[in-house]
Motif scaffolding. Structure first.
Motif, PDB file in Angstrom:
ATOM      1  N   PHE A  99      84.199 103.085  44.170  1.00 33.88           N
ATOM      2  CA  PHE A  99      83.541 103.830  42.968  1.00 33.88           C
ATOM      3  C   PHE A  99      82.809 104.800  43.755  1.00 33.88           C
ATOM      4  O   PHE A  99      82.845 106.053  43.089  1.00 33.88           O
ATOM      5  CB  PHE A  99      82.899 103.051  42.021  1.00 33.88           C
ATOM      6  N   LEU A 100      81.990 104.647  44.602  1.00 33.80           N
ATOM      7  CA  LEU A 100      80.868 105.407  45.030  1.00 33.80           C
ATOM      8  C   LEU A 100      81.770 106.527  45.782  1.00 33.80           C
ATOM      9  O   LEU A 100      81.277 107.655  45.897  1.00 33.80           O
ATOM     10  CB  LEU A 100      79.992 104.904  46.314  1.00 33.80           C
ATOM     11  N   GLN A 101      82.864 106.460  46.466  1.00 35.62           N
ATOM     12  CA  GLN A 101      83.659 107.590  46.830  1.00 35.62           C
ATOM     13  C   GLN A 101      83.981 108.714  45.975  1.00 35.62           C
ATOM     14  O   GLN A 101      84.008 109.744  46.601  1.00 35.62           O
ATOM     15  CB  GLN A 101      85.255 107.011  47.479  1.00 35.62           C
ATOM     16  N   GLU A 102      84.051 108.262  44.678  1.00 36.25           N
ATOM     17  CA  GLU A 102      84.190 109.632  43.826  1.00 36.25           C
ATOM     18  C   GLU A 102      83.009 110.375  43.867  1.00 36.25           C
ATOM     19  O   GLU A 102      83.049 111.694  43.839  1.00 36.25           O
ATOM     20  CB  GLU A 102      84.468 109.033  42.410  1.00 36.25           C
ATOM     21  N   GLY A 103      81.848 109.720  43.939  1.00 36.69           N
ATOM     22  CA  GLY A 103      80.431 110.654  44.029  1.00 36.69           C
ATOM     23  C   GLY A 103      80.462 111.416  45.278  1.00 36.69           C
ATOM     24  O   GLY A 103      80.067 112.409  45.314  1.00 36.69           O
ATOM     25  N   TYR A 104      80.976 110.856  46.357  1.00 36.48           N
ATOM     26  CA  TYR A 104      81.034 111.618  47.534  1.00 36.48           C
ATOM     27  C   TYR A 104      82.042 112.728  47.546  1.00 36.48           C
ATOM     28  O   TYR A 104      81.893 113.762  47.972  1.00 36.48           O
ATOM     29  CB  TYR A 104      81.451 110.699  48.829  1.00 36.48           C
ATOM     30  N   ASP A 105      83.094 112.460  46.797  1.00 31.93           N
ATOM     31  CA  ASP A 105      84.079 113.535  46.772  1.00 31.93           C
ATOM     32  C   ASP A 105      83.401 114.520  45.812  1.00 31.93           C
ATOM     33  O   ASP A 105      84.082 116.020  46.115  1.00 31.93           O
ATOM     34  CB  ASP A 105      85.409 112.971  46.027  1.00 31.93           C
ATOM     35  N   ARG A 106      82.689 114.492  44.811  1.00 34.24           N
ATOM     36  CA  ARG A 106      82.151 115.356  44.160  1.00 34.24           C
ATOM     37  C   ARG A 106      81.152 116.186  44.827  1.00 34.24           C
ATOM     38  O   ARG A 106      80.519 117.106  44.210  1.00 34.24           O
ATOM     39  CB  ARG A 106      81.729 114.741  42.672  1.00 34.24           C
ATOM     40  N   GLY A 107      80.551 115.673  45.822  1.00 32.86           N
ATOM     41  CA  GLY A 107      79.475 116.208  46.566  1.00 32.86           C
ATOM     42  C   GLY A 107      78.076 115.850  46.085  1.00 32.86           C
ATOM     43  O   GLY A 107      76.950 116.496  46.274  1.00 32.86           O
ATOM     44  N   TRP A 108      78.086 114.669  45.471  1.00 35.84           N
ATOM     45  CA  TRP A 108      76.852 114.309  44.559  1.00 35.84           C
ATOM     46  C   TRP A 108      75.925 113.419  45.553  1.00 35.84           C
ATOM     47  O   TRP A 108      74.784 113.363  45.311  1.00 35.84           O
ATOM     48  CB  TRP A 108      77.259 113.495  43.431  1.00 35.84           C
ATOM     49  N   LEU A 109      76.811 112.691  46.374  1.00 34.56           N
ATOM     50  CA  LEU A 109      76.199 111.531  47.085  1.00 34.56           C
ATOM     51  C   LEU A 109      76.128 112.149  48.547  1.00 34.56           C
ATOM     52  O   LEU A 109      76.968 112.541  49.287  1.00 34.56           O
ATOM     53  CB  LEU A 109      76.875 110.338  47.028  1.00 34.56           C
ATOM     54  N   LEU A 110      74.967 111.778  49.418  1.00 38.01           N
ATOM     55  CA  LEU A 110      74.644 111.997  50.671  1.00 38.01           C
ATOM     56  C   LEU A 110      74.767 110.871  51.490  1.00 38.01           C
ATOM     57  O   LEU A 110      75.299 110.859  52.715  1.00 38.01           O
ATOM     58  CB  LEU A 110      73.304 112.762  50.825  1.00 38.01           C
ATOM     59  N   MET A 111      74.299 109.779  51.055  1.00 29.62           N
ATOM     60  CA  MET A 111      74.269 108.490  51.882  1.00 29.62           C
ATOM     61  C   MET A 111      74.033 107.342  50.666  1.00 29.62           C
ATOM     62  O   MET A 111      73.479 107.562  49.888  1.00 29.62           O
ATOM     63  CB  MET A 111      73.476 108.513  52.761  1.00 29.62           C
ATOM     64  N   SER A 112      74.474 106.353  51.186  1.00 30.02           N
ATOM     65  CA  SER A 112      74.465 105.077  50.365  1.00 30.02           C
ATOM     66  C   SER A 112      74.407 103.865  51.277  1.00 30.02           C
ATOM     67  O   SER A 112      74.945 103.888  52.407  1.00 30.02           O
ATOM     68  CB  SER A 112      75.484 104.909  49.403  1.00 30.02           C
ATOM     69  N   GLY A 113      73.513 102.686  51.056  1.00 33.32           N
ATOM     70  CA  GLY A 113      73.779 101.456  51.854  1.00 33.32           C
ATOM     71  C   GLY A 113      73.067 100.226  51.389  1.00 33.32           C
ATOM     72  O   GLY A 113      72.304 100.615  50.368  1.00 33.32           O
ATOM     73  N   PRO A 114      73.325  99.063  51.490  1.00 31.66           N
ATOM     74  CA  PRO A 114      72.439  98.036  50.994  1.00 31.66           C
ATOM     75  C   PRO A 114      71.093  98.004  51.689  1.00 31.66           C
ATOM     76  O   PRO A 114      70.727  98.209  52.864  1.00 31.66           O
ATOM     77  CB  PRO A 114      73.211  96.842  51.659  1.00 31.66           C
ATOM     78  N   MET A 115      70.004  97.250  50.650  1.00 29.06           N
ATOM     79  CA  MET A 115      68.856  97.148  51.395  1.00 29.06           C
ATOM     80  C   MET A 115      68.991  96.081  52.206  1.00 29.06           C
ATOM     81  O   MET A 115      69.699  95.128  51.953  1.00 29.06           O
ATOM     82  CB  MET A 115      67.995  96.544  50.044  1.00 29.06           C
ATOM     83  N   ASN A 116      67.747  95.533  52.958  1.00 30.96           N
ATOM     84  CA  ASN A 116      67.579  94.559  53.831  1.00 30.96           C
ATOM     85  C   ASN A 116      66.233  93.809  53.080  1.00 30.96           C
ATOM     86  O   ASN A 116      65.237  94.725  53.530  1.00 30.96           O
ATOM     87  CB  ASN A 116      67.736  95.080  55.180  1.00 30.96           C
TER      88      ASN A 116
END
Length: 99
Positions: A27-44
């Motif tokens: 799902f996040l890949q759609e946001g990357y493809d739109r240019g909306w997302l720069l980075m993402s990842g789980p919290m520790n």
């Protein structure tokens, strides 16, 4: 463009979240493809995740994340924190300043 830190907090134990992680990442890949997302990842520790995003309006991001598999399965809550990136690495210039 407005810039956001999106904090995703799990509302279910990670053992229940784990099987949905691949759907969430797809799902996040759609946001990357739109240019909306720069980075993402789980919290520790694994209590949720962080996304650095941008959009013309917060409402667009809220609508987008309402389709996240975590949201659809009622497994996470979302917090949208708007910020102004005044200092950043030069290689981010286009992403930060692009309208």
């Amino acid at each position: 463009m407005k810039h956001f830190l999106v904090e995703i907090t799990y509302t279910r134990p990670f053992e229940e979240i784990a099987p949905i992680v691949p759907q969430h990442r797809a799902f996040l890949q759609e946001g990357y493809d739109r240019g909306w997302l720069l980075m993402s990842g789980p919290m520790n520790p694994r209590i949720g995740g962080i996304v650095i995003a941008r959009a013309e309006r917060e409402e667009l991001l809220r609508n987008y994340f309402s389709r996240d598999p975590y949201a659809l399965h009622h497994m996470a809550s979302y917090r949208f924190l708007e910020f102004d990136p005044v200092k950043y690495q030069p290689f981010l210039d286009e992403w930060i300043t692009k309208e």
